[in-house]
Scaffold this active site. Structure first.
Site, PDB file in Angstrom:
ATOM      1  N   ASP A 191       4.500   0.615  12.119  1.00 41.86           N
ATOM      2  CA  ASP A 191       3.314  -0.054  11.560  1.00 41.86           C
ATOM      3  C   ASP A 191       3.197  -1.513  12.008  1.00 41.86           C
ATOM      4  O   ASP A 191       2.207  -2.169  11.693  1.00 41.86           O
ATOM      5  CB  ASP A 191       3.333   0.023  10.024  1.00 41.86           C
ATOM      6  CG  ASP A 191       3.088   1.437   9.522  1.00 41.86           C
ATOM      7  OD1 ASP A 191       2.616   2.280  10.307  1.00 41.86           O
ATOM      8  OD2 ASP A 191       3.389   1.705   8.342  1.00 41.86           O
TER       9      ASP A 191
ATOM     10  N   ARG B  66       0.660  14.811  13.249  1.00 38.11           N
ATOM     11  CA  ARG B  66       1.153  14.583  11.892  1.00 38.11           C
ATOM     12  C   ARG B  66       1.215  15.825  11.003  1.00 38.11           C
ATOM     13  O   ARG B  66       0.528  15.913   9.982  1.00 38.11           O
ATOM     14  CB  ARG B  66       0.350  13.475  11.222  1.00 38.11           C
ATOM     15  CG  ARG B  66       0.419  12.182  11.984  1.00 38.11           C
ATOM     16  CD  ARG B  66      -0.317  11.059  11.345  1.00 38.11           C
ATOM     17  NE  ARG B  66       0.396  10.469  10.224  1.00 38.11           N
ATOM     18  CZ  ARG B  66      -0.067   9.463   9.507  1.00 38.11           C
ATOM     19  NH1 ARG B  66      -1.235   8.945   9.795  1.00 38.11           N
ATOM     20  NH2 ARG B  66       0.613   8.962   8.505  1.00 38.11           N
TER      21      ARG B  66
ATOM     22  N   ARG C 183      -8.847  -0.162   4.524  1.00 39.99           N
ATOM     23  CA  ARG C 183      -7.944   0.812   3.909  1.00 39.99           C
ATOM     24  C   ARG C 183      -6.592   0.176   3.599  1.00 39.99           C
ATOM     25  O   ARG C 183      -5.913   0.620   2.680  1.00 39.99           O
ATOM     26  CB  ARG C 183      -7.719   1.995   4.870  1.00 39.99           C
ATOM     27  CG  ARG C 183      -8.926   2.873   5.040  1.00 39.99           C
ATOM     28  CD  ARG C 183      -8.565   4.121   5.787  1.00 39.99           C
ATOM     29  NE  ARG C 183      -7.260   4.570   5.335  1.00 39.99           N
ATOM     30  CZ  ARG C 183      -6.337   5.135   6.103  1.00 39.99           C
ATOM     31  NH1 ARG C 183      -6.578   5.353   7.360  1.00 39.99           N
ATOM     32  NH2 ARG C 183      -5.182   5.508   5.605  1.00 39.99           N
TER      33      ARG C 183
ATOM     34  N   CYS D 135      -4.704  13.101  13.055  1.00 42.17           N
ATOM     35  CA  CYS D 135      -5.490  11.886  12.889  1.00 42.17           C
ATOM     36  C   CYS D 135      -5.356  11.088  14.171  1.00 42.17           C
ATOM     37  O   CYS D 135      -4.718  11.538  15.119  1.00 42.17           O
ATOM     38  CB  CYS D 135      -5.045  11.087  11.679  1.00 42.17           C
ATOM     39  SG  CYS D 135      -3.513  10.212  11.935  1.00 42.17           S
TER      40      CYS D 135
ATOM     41  N   LYS E  56       0.831  -1.212   0.000  1.00 38.51           N
ATOM     42  CA  LYS E  56       0.000   0.000   0.000  1.00 38.51           C
ATOM     43  C   LYS E  56       0.862   1.257   0.000  1.00 38.51           C
ATOM     44  O   LYS E  56       0.655   2.165  -0.823  1.00 38.51           O
ATOM     45  CB  LYS E  56      -0.901   0.006   1.244  1.00 38.51           C
ATOM     46  CG  LYS E  56      -1.550   1.359   1.530  1.00 38.51           C
ATOM     47  CD  LYS E  56      -2.432   1.333   2.757  1.00 38.51           C
ATOM     48  CE  LYS E  56      -1.758   1.560   4.083  1.00 38.51           C
ATOM     49  NZ  LYS E  56      -1.491   2.972   4.430  1.00 38.51           N
ATOM     50  N   ASN E  57       1.825   1.320   0.909  1.00 37.50           N
ATOM     51  CA  ASN E  57       2.577   2.569   1.070  1.00 37.50           C
ATOM     52  C   ASN E  57       3.617   2.804  -0.018  1.00 37.50           C
ATOM     53  O   ASN E  57       4.249   3.858  -0.062  1.00 37.50           O
ATOM     54  CB  ASN E  57       3.215   2.640   2.466  1.00 37.50           C
ATOM     55  CG  ASN E  57       2.155   2.857   3.536  1.00 37.50           C
ATOM     56  OD1 ASN E  57       1.005   3.169   3.215  1.00 37.50           O
ATOM     57  ND2 ASN E  57       2.520   2.683   4.787  1.00 37.50           N
TER      58      ASN E  57
HETATM   59  N1  EPU Z   1       6.434  14.715  10.900  1.00 40.59           N
HETATM   60  C1  EPU Z   1       6.601  16.048  11.183  1.00 40.59           C
HETATM   61  N2  EPU Z   1       6.643  16.942  10.142  1.00 40.59           N
HETATM   62  C2  EPU Z   1       6.530  16.558   8.852  1.00 40.59           C
HETATM   63  C3  EPU Z   1       6.355  15.184   8.566  1.00 40.59           C
HETATM   64  C4  EPU Z   1       6.320  14.284   9.623  1.00 40.59           C
HETATM   65  O1  EPU Z   1       6.703  16.433  12.346  1.00 40.59           O
HETATM   66  O2  EPU Z   1       6.566  17.419   7.971  1.00 40.59           O
HETATM   67  C5  EPU Z   1       6.407  13.722  11.996  1.00 40.59           C
HETATM   68  C6  EPU Z   1       5.096  12.981  12.086  1.00 40.59           C
HETATM   69  O3  EPU Z   1       4.118  13.702  12.808  1.00 40.59           O
HETATM   70  C7  EPU Z   1       5.514  11.693  12.762  1.00 40.59           C
HETATM   71  C8  EPU Z   1       6.913  11.459  12.210  1.00 40.59           C
HETATM   72  O4  EPU Z   1       7.348  12.717  11.719  1.00 40.59           O
HETATM   73  O5  EPU Z   1       5.568  11.884  14.150  1.00 40.59           O
HETATM   74  C9  EPU Z   1       7.032  10.440  11.099  1.00 40.59           C
HETATM   75  O6  EPU Z   1       6.029  10.676  10.128  1.00 40.59           O
HETATM   76  P1  EPU Z   1       6.177  10.370   8.574  1.00 40.59           P
HETATM   77  O7  EPU Z   1       6.004  11.642   7.831  1.00 40.59           O
HETATM   78  O8  EPU Z   1       7.388   9.562   8.307  1.00 40.59           O
HETATM   79  O9  EPU Z   1       4.886   9.474   8.329  1.00 40.59           O
HETATM   80  P2  EPU Z   1       4.001   9.537   7.047  1.00 40.59           P
HETATM   81  O10 EPU Z   1       4.874   9.741   5.873  1.00 40.59           O
HETATM   82  O11 EPU Z   1       2.853  10.445   7.244  1.00 40.59           O
HETATM   83  C10 EPU Z   1       4.184   6.977   6.473  1.00 40.59           C
HETATM   84  C11 EPU Z   1       3.232   5.841   6.279  1.00 40.59           C
HETATM   85  C12 EPU Z   1       2.646   5.454   7.640  1.00 40.59           C
HETATM   86  C13 EPU Z   1       3.797   5.062   8.557  1.00 40.59           C
HETATM   87  C14 EPU Z   1       4.805   6.215   8.666  1.00 40.59           C
HETATM   88  C15 EPU Z   1       6.031   5.876   9.485  1.00 40.59           C
HETATM   89  C16 EPU Z   1       2.433   6.205   4.040  1.00 40.59           C
HETATM   90  C17 EPU Z   1       1.311   6.568   3.139  1.00 40.59           C
HETATM   91  N3  EPU Z   1       2.192   6.248   5.355  1.00 40.59           N
HETATM   92  O12 EPU Z   1       3.420   8.053   7.012  1.00 40.59           O
HETATM   93  O13 EPU Z   1       1.811   4.328   7.414  1.00 40.59           O
HETATM   94  O14 EPU Z   1       3.308   4.748   9.838  1.00 40.59           O
HETATM   95  O15 EPU Z   1       5.243   6.597   7.350  1.00 40.59           O
HETATM   96  O16 EPU Z   1       6.691   4.778   8.966  1.00 40.59           O
HETATM   97  O17 EPU Z   1       3.508   5.858   3.591  1.00 40.59           O
HETATM   98  C18 EPU Z   1       0.015   2.864   7.862  1.00 40.59           C
HETATM   99  O18 EPU Z   1       0.251   2.309   6.778  1.00 40.59           O
HETATM  100  O19 EPU Z   1      -0.766   2.368   8.730  1.00 40.59           O
HETATM  101  C19 EPU Z   1       0.662   4.136   8.172  1.00 40.59           C
HETATM  102  C20 EPU Z   1       0.207   4.971   9.104  1.00 40.59           C
END
Ligand code: EPU
Length: 421
Positions: free
Chosen positions: A306, A121, A398, A116, A22-23
């Site tokens: 995850d 996030r 999802r 969320c 998915k990701n």
């Molecule tokens: N963060 C910030 N600022 C930013 C971006 C992130 O503070 O600009 C923080 C977030 O709040 C969090 C941390 O950094 O505390 C890591 O977040 P990240 O941005 O890496 O997560 P994401 O890209 O939103 C993806 C996956 C998630 C997975 C995380 C961590 C996708 C679509 N989603 O989310 O997947 O948990 O990386 O590995 O790739 C899931 O599949 O259930 C899921 C939540």
């Protein structure tokens, strides 16, 4: 809304083909915005998030045919580079259109995703990077309004304060059509980032270093459409690996790349579970009680957030005390109160959960508002005495392709109960 009923006790046995990731699929489908023409993506999982992404692209005027596991995207210049709140609120990953839109059209209007269930996030790192590449960004009534004054982004040196996964993906896409060279440091190293880089390079981009914490991208004038089969989902695989072990089962998972789940395999082995690499897959054989093992979630190659909820369930069946620490998201323990209701002994203090096992879990009606938390509750149902009903499986749908069919084929006593709403 549908519910899932599970009656515990049956061991999982057999072979399971792991679905596409998915990701990886989400950023890859969004990256199709970078090139006109016919894209073909294979091994795309049949999930609600994929359908939401298709709706988002269609909303912008892009043709999308979803016939899982194949998705065809007919890339063409679009007039409305915007992602409305109605779609972004269904799926935060909608923000992944921001980088491609900025690169290709020099403008974008994307709803801010907001917080969320698992945490606040923010997307400040995505925006900071795009600004460094020359975009002007303003916030307007809950939307990110992005304009590139000279029409084309320019390469930049960007250091991410956090190795954000979708942030790295957005900036990598943005840089593919920028003028000059971009260097992303403290980049996310997840296999899904590497997979996106593979696709971008097939499109004709020049991305180097994906999978390490420094990624360099040489901007190109134009990119071509691709035909690409997406890697297997390491989190889906990990979830079923836990399912096999807790039920005293024996499951061969086909299609998964060992390197993508190395840390999970190591932790499962420490717990006394047999995890073997075989031709074509990974075999898991286990039986509770397990040895207690502590885990702390970290960016890849550390233990994935995850898999935290599913591993916590595993540790409720360990003989002794273990500590699970969540460092990525501030509120990712929604499964804890539900597991407690099923009889688990867990004490949360700050970012750590202290477990005392082994617990004898009992079936109950449970609910969670996060995908992975919901998956851990379905797994809990597989070992609990009596019946467990996991309510509102919207979240599971999802991210897990036909979970009841896959578990049922391995011998689980499981059914989906269709709701009215
Ligand atoms: N963060 C910030 N600022 C930013 C971006 C992130 O503070 O600009 C923080 C977030 O709040 C969090 C941390 O950094 O505390 C890591 O977040 P990240 O941005 O890496 O997560 P994401 O890209 O939103 C993806 C996956 C998630 C997975 C995380 C961590 C996708 C679509 N989603 O989310 O997947 O948990 O990386 O590995 O790739 C899931 O599949 O259930 C899921 C939540």
């Amino acid at each position: 809304m549908d519910n899932i009923k599970v009656r515990g006790g049956a061991p999982l046995r057999g072979t399971l083909k792991v679905s596409g990731a998915k990701n990886a699929a989400l950023p890859i489908l969004c990256s199709a915005l970078l090139a006109d023409g016919e894209h073909v993506f294979r091994n795309v999982p049949d999930l609600r998030d994929i359908e939401t992404t298709a709706q988002l692209l269609r909303h912008m005027g892009v043709g999308v045919d979803v016939d899982a596991p194949i998705v065809k995207i007919h890339g063409r210049p679009i007039e409305e580079p915007d992602a409305p709140y109605e779609l972004v609120k269904q799926m935060r990953a909608s923000v992944l259109v921001l980088g491609p839109l900025a690169a290709r059209y020099g403008k974008a209007r994307v709803s801010l995703p907001g917080g969320c269930a698992i945490g606040a996030r923010p997307i400040d790192q995505h925006l900071k990077g795009l600004e460094a590449m020359g975009a002007t960004i303003s916030l307007d009534h809950g939307y990110v309004d992005l304009v590139v004054p000279y029409g084309r982004l320019r390469g930049a040196d960007i250091h991410l304060d956090i190795p954000t996964v979708t942030g790295t993906e957005n900036l990598m896409c943005a840089a593919t059509l920028a003028k000059g060279r971009t260097r992303l440091s403290n980049a996310a190293r997840e296999p899904e980032v590497e997979e996106l880089a593979r696709v971008l390079n097939k499109m004709g981009a020049s991305v180097e270093g994906a999978g390490t914490d420094v990624i360099t991208i040489e901007g190109r004038e134009v990119l071509q459409p691709v035909d690409h089969a997406i890697i297997a989902d390491r989190i889906e695989a990990g979830t079923y690996m836990v399912g096999a072990a807790i039920t005293g089962g024996d499951v061969l998972l086909e299609g998964i790349t060992f390197d993508h789940i190395e840390v999970l395999c190591a932790k499962m082995r420490q717990a006394g579970i047999t995890v073997e690499r075989e031709a074509g897959g990974i075999r898991v054989v286990g039986k509770p009680p397990f040895k207690p093992v502590d885990v702390t979630t970290e960016p890849h190659p550390g233990f994935p957030t995850d898999m935290q909820a599913q591993f916590m369930l595993l540790m409720t069946l360990a003989a002794g005390g273990s500590v699970i620490t969540e460092t990525i998201f501030e509120n990712r323990f929604m499964h804890v109160p539900e597991l407690q209701r099923m009889g688990a002994r867990i004490d949360v203090r700050g970012r750590s959960a202290f477990l005392q096992g082994p617990s004898k879990l009992q079936g109950a009606r449970v609910m969670a508002t996060d995908l992975r938390a919901s998956a851990s509750l379905v797994l809990a149902g597989l070992v609990a005495r009596g019946e467990t009903e996991v309510l509102r499986v919207y979240h599971l749908d999802r991210g897990y392709e036909r979970i009841e069919a896959k578990l049922g084929a391995l011998g689980a006593d499981i059914e989906r109960v269709h709701g009215n709403a």
